[in-house]
Write an enzyme that holds these catalytic residues in place. Sequence first.
Site, short mmCIF file in Angstrom:
data_model
loop_
_atom_site.label_atom_id
_atom_site.label_comp_id
_atom_site.label_asym_id
_atom_site.label_seq_id
_atom_site.Cartn_x
_atom_site.Cartn_y
_atom_site.Cartn_z
CG HIS A 23 -2.13 0.95 1.52
ND1 HIS A 23 -3.19 0.82 1.95
CD2 HIS A 23 -2.23 2.06 0.94
CE1 HIS A 23 -4.39 1.75 1.47
NE2 HIS A 23 -3.38 2.58 1.05
CG HIS A 211 -8.08 3.14 -0.87
ND1 HIS A 211 -7.16 2.26 -2.05
CD2 HIS A 211 -7.03 3.69 -0.25
CE1 HIS A 211 -5.73 2.60 -2.09
NE2 HIS A 211 -5.73 3.55 -0.48
CD GLU A 214 -7.90 6.08 4.02
OE1 GLU A 214 -8.40 6.27 2.77
OE2 GLU A 214 -6.89 6.66 4.13
CG ASP A 292 -1.46 5.69 2.32
OD1 ASP A 292 -1.77 5.25 1.56
OD2 ASP A 292 -2.56 6.12 3.75
N1 ADE Z 1 -4.19 8.39 -2.80
C1 ADE Z 1 -3.96 8.76 -1.86
N2 ADE Z 1 -3.22 7.74 -0.85
C2 ADE Z 1 -4.60 7.86 0.16
C3 ADE Z 1 -5.36 7.48 1.00
N3 ADE Z 1 -4.70 7.10 1.91
N4 ADE Z 1 -6.82 7.52 1.08
C4 ADE Z 1 -6.72 7.43 -0.03
N5 ADE Z 1 -6.91 8.02 -1.56
C5 ADE Z 1 -4.90 7.62 -1.76
ZN ZN Z 2 -3.75 4.47 0.34
#
Ligand code: ADE
Ligand code: ZN
Length: 355
Positions: A23, A211, A214, A292
């Site tokens: 990721h 994703h 989150e 990330d």
């Molecule tokens: N684009 C880059 N990082 C991201 C994240 N953590 N969540 C969603 N989109 C992203």
């Molecule tokens: Zn991400």
Amino acid sequence: MAKYECNHHMKQFLNELPKCEHHLHLEGTLEPNLLFPLAKRNNIKLPSNFPKTVEELNERYKQFKDLQDFLDYYYIGCNVLINEEDFFDLAWAYFTKAHQDGTWHSETFFDPQSHTERGIKIETVVNGFKRASLKAQQEYGMSTNLIMCLLRHLPSNDGLKTIDSATEFLKDGSIKALGLDSAEKPFPPELFINCYSKVKEINPDLELTAHAGEEGDSNYVITALDELKVTRIDHGVNSIQDPKLMERLASEKTMLTICPLSNVKLNVVKDVSEIPLNEFLDAQVPFSLNSDDPAYFGGYILDNYITVHTRFGWSLETWVKVAKNGVEGSWISKERKIEINNAIDETYNKFKPLV
Ligand code: ADE
Ligand code: ZN
């Protein structure tokens, strides 16, 4: 908030432990000290209220309110990337850092739409990233995969056009997988069913991830699994809200790609100790630990591993389990998995008498 010490031997162990990263947004590795020179090199005018120095920008990056506040900066950063060389330089700097941190395998996201909507050709982006990936394989012995992400704040029709323009790369395996990123709410996974089925028509061997969970709740994870047919979930921390989903993730061996420092910087949790990593371990939900957008969140993969150690104080055996789960969830050959797992065992045997 550190509860456990991460002493010299432990840091050395975590550094040498062969790691897989799943990721990592290549655009999220754009350090301020590359952003400003690239803006100059490419004659890009940054917004008038944009911080003026590396120090000021790094200071602003410490204060993201939430995902959208971060994304606003991330997309401004993307604007300075113009030529194939820029994409190459960006990715090569990341691979070099990842290698120093003990990364053996890296699956990297990129967002073609944040470039093509500015008139950059998708070939420019992919060829720059491919060249850097190839160099990382040759010079560092790393294995790498590119994952093309669609921006969920754009209409799925735009996603379809992007897929169309990437057909050659999707067919020949230059792009290994499809992902979905950007603002999670209010853009649930089911909006992109047509895109996910389209890539499978182009190449049935392509892998799928998204994703989810989150900032969205556990239902986002369920719809990503059910509607998009993904076999991996990026973030997915909110899966903890639903015991049935936890059982499903464990039985289907669906890996969550957890990003500890990111979760703190984007206020998903107040501290890394709040991420339910021990609950995932107990429930046998596989996860990997990732950085990330390291240029924005204050740390690369090793920083994430070390911070997790200071909060959870895991034994070497638990770290070996986490590392091997990352290998198992990687999109690599059986032979490569054996190779990395053997190197993990060697590292364990080396450090067992020391830690
Ligand atoms: N684009 C880059 N990082 C991201 C994240 N953590 N969540 C969603 N989109 C992203
Ligand atoms: Zn991400």
